[in-house]
Enzyme design. Structure first.
Site, short mmCIF file in Angstrom:
data_model
loop_
_atom_site.label_atom_id
_atom_site.label_comp_id
_atom_site.label_asym_id
_atom_site.label_seq_id
_atom_site.Cartn_x
_atom_site.Cartn_y
_atom_site.Cartn_z
N SER A 63 0.81 -1.22 0.00
CA SER A 63 0.00 0.00 0.00
C SER A 63 0.84 1.27 0.00
O SER A 63 0.34 2.35 -0.29
CB SER A 63 -0.93 0.03 1.23
OG SER A 63 -1.77 -1.08 1.26
N SER A 65 4.31 1.23 -1.23
CA SER A 65 5.47 1.12 -2.13
C SER A 65 5.00 1.41 -3.55
O SER A 65 4.97 0.53 -4.41
CB SER A 65 6.10 -0.28 -2.02
OG SER A 65 7.31 -0.33 -2.75
N LYS A 66 4.65 2.67 -3.78
CA LYS A 66 3.99 3.06 -5.02
C LYS A 66 4.59 4.34 -5.58
O LYS A 66 5.03 5.21 -4.81
CB LYS A 66 2.49 3.27 -4.79
CG LYS A 66 1.75 2.03 -4.28
CD LYS A 66 0.32 2.36 -3.86
CE LYS A 66 -0.40 1.15 -3.30
NZ LYS A 66 -1.11 0.39 -4.32
N CYS A 100 -3.79 2.03 -9.72
CA CYS A 100 -4.03 2.11 -8.27
C CYS A 100 -5.22 3.02 -8.06
O CYS A 100 -5.15 4.23 -8.29
CB CYS A 100 -2.82 2.66 -7.53
SG CYS A 100 -3.15 2.89 -5.75
N ASN A 102 -6.74 3.78 -5.18
CA ASN A 102 -6.62 4.66 -4.02
C ASN A 102 -5.85 5.93 -4.36
O ASN A 102 -6.27 7.04 -4.05
CB ASN A 102 -5.95 3.91 -2.87
CG ASN A 102 -6.93 3.13 -2.03
OD1 ASN A 102 -7.83 3.70 -1.43
ND2 ASN A 102 -6.79 1.82 -2.00
N LYS A 270 -5.51 -9.56 -8.84
CA LYS A 270 -5.66 -9.68 -7.41
C LYS A 270 -6.43 -10.97 -7.10
O LYS A 270 -7.13 -11.51 -7.96
CB LYS A 270 -6.45 -8.49 -6.84
CG LYS A 270 -5.86 -7.13 -7.14
CD LYS A 270 -4.44 -6.97 -6.62
CE LYS A 270 -3.92 -5.56 -6.82
NZ LYS A 270 -2.48 -5.45 -6.47
N MET A 310 -8.05 -2.31 -1.78
CA MET A 310 -7.52 -1.56 -2.91
C MET A 310 -8.68 -0.87 -3.63
O MET A 310 -9.76 -1.46 -3.77
CB MET A 310 -6.81 -2.49 -3.88
CG MET A 310 -5.68 -3.30 -3.23
SD MET A 310 -6.25 -4.76 -2.31
CE MET A 310 -6.49 -5.91 -3.67
#
Length: 388
Positions: A63, A65-66, A100, A102, A270, A310
């Protein structure tokens, strides 16, 4: 020596990431390739065999490491191009295969604050509508960003389970959220059978919406749907069990041609498991009542059970729930629905979706959810000049 790269560290939804304008990156990293990946790995502190990312901005979870790279959009009718990289924690690669959801909550805000949106369309007060072109999956996302006194409003009273403090609400619309150009249900079935060696035959709903996702029933794999992170993430055996299901699901969906490819495609698909609503206690100690939710969902991201949900998987959940007969829909009680409230490890989330049957195929028109975003820090991030 170290070089300085302008960057903004954002919380978006229940994720955190480092945001860059493409033009601010070193020239060698302004286009896809090894230099770009090496810089982003170094920024986040990867690969780290200790799994902690101590020497970077990552926080040792998928969550956090983006990385996000934004640019003024070259796509007609859009304001900003949004490219997302899921940075592996312990391996030297960046996965560019999906979005992503979020961090999408922060894309509009960054675009407004960094000159990527035409000034004439930005109100001093009210809502600024930002049209985002999501480059990973070639889809349109619309962010409705609150403005106050000519600046993005970040503080407010909108509460999001999985985030400690309230903030300003950002509504996000994912248009035509089926991932890629293929069918929303790539096998043509609402429910398939996965034959996974060592696991057995499992019913599964395989869907491309928001992000490719493999849904299975919690009861079929020995779970309740009430699990929290420590119930799964502390066991290598349990994590390998889910990775095997994910790999066979990816193969069935046509996302990979060989099981070995799953190891280098960790971001997608996922894998998630669903169950009918039950009372449970969230990771914060909050009691969630069965009467307040439609179903339970737990999902894994980058090989670990996610602490909340997510954003892109939330789109997949809402879309699958809108189609009668999927495992997600059946867990929620069946029938037609335009919105679903599900329970996740940190609490609950409501997501709306519209799906229609056209020419014998289900199509998702859009999915809508609310998130929030906040700048945590801005300035420059430093990396050694020889890291790329």
């Amino acid at each position: 020596m170290q070089i300085k790269i302008p960057a903004v560290y954002y919380r978006g939804g229940t994720s955190k990431g480092v945001f860059f304008k493409r033009s601010d990156l070193p020239e060698a990293a302004q286009n896809p390739g090894e230099a770009r990946d090496k810089i982003l790995l170094r920024v986040l502190g990867s690969p780290d065999p200790y799994g902690k990312q101590i020497d970077g901005l990552g926080n040792a979870s998928s969550s956090t490491s983006k990385a996000v790279i934004l640019d003024k959009s070259s796509k007609e009718g859009h304001d900003v191009d949004y490219l997302f990289g899921q940075v592996s924690i312990d391996k030297p690669f960046v996965d560019w295969s999906g979005n992503c959801g979020n961090l999408t909550a922060a894309v509009g805000a960054f675009a407004i604050s960094n000159g990527l949106v035409y000034p004439g369309k930005i109100p001093s007060d009210g809502i600024c509508t930002v049209y985002i072109w999501q480059k990973n999956i070639s889809k349109t996302i619309i962010a409705h960003v609150p403005m106050k006194n000519g600046e993005v409003q970040e503080t407010g009273d909108f509460e999001l389970d999985g985030v400690t403090f309230p903030a300003a609400e950002v509504q996000i619309e994912f248009l035509d959220p089926a991932d890629g150009e293929g069918s929303m249900f790539p096998t043509g079935n609402l429910v398939d059978e996965l034959d996974v060696p060592g696991v057995g035959k499992l019913q599964a709903t395989l869907i491309n919406a928001g992000i490719p996702t493999v849904f299975v029933n919690a009861a079929d794999i020995g779970y309740t749907g009430k699990e929290l992170q420590d119930d799964i993430n502390n066991s290598t055996e349990k994590l390998e069990f889910f990775e095997k299901i994910r790999a066979y699901g990816a193969l069935k969906m046509g996302l990979i041609q060989d099981l070995g490819e799953a190891a280098i495609r960790q971001h997608t698909p996922k894998v998630a498991f669903v169950a009918p609503p039950q009372d449970y206690v969230s990771s914060s100690g909050k009691e969630v009542k069965a009467d307040d939710i439609d179903l339970l969902v737990r999902a894994l991201s980058m090989g670990k059970l996610h602490h909340a949900m997510m954003g892109t998987a939330s789109v997949a959940i809402a879309t699958a729930a809108a189609v009668p007969g999927t495992l997600v829909n059946l867990a929620a009680g069946g029938g037609e629905r335009e919105a679903v409230r599900f329970g996740h490890p940190s609490g609950t989330l409501r997501v709306g979706a519209a799906a229609v049957l056209e020419n014998g195929q289900w199509t998702a028109k859009k999915a809508v959810m609310s998130r929030s975003a906040r700048i945590i820090m801005e300035g420059w991030v430093r990396v050694p000049e020889d890291c790329f």
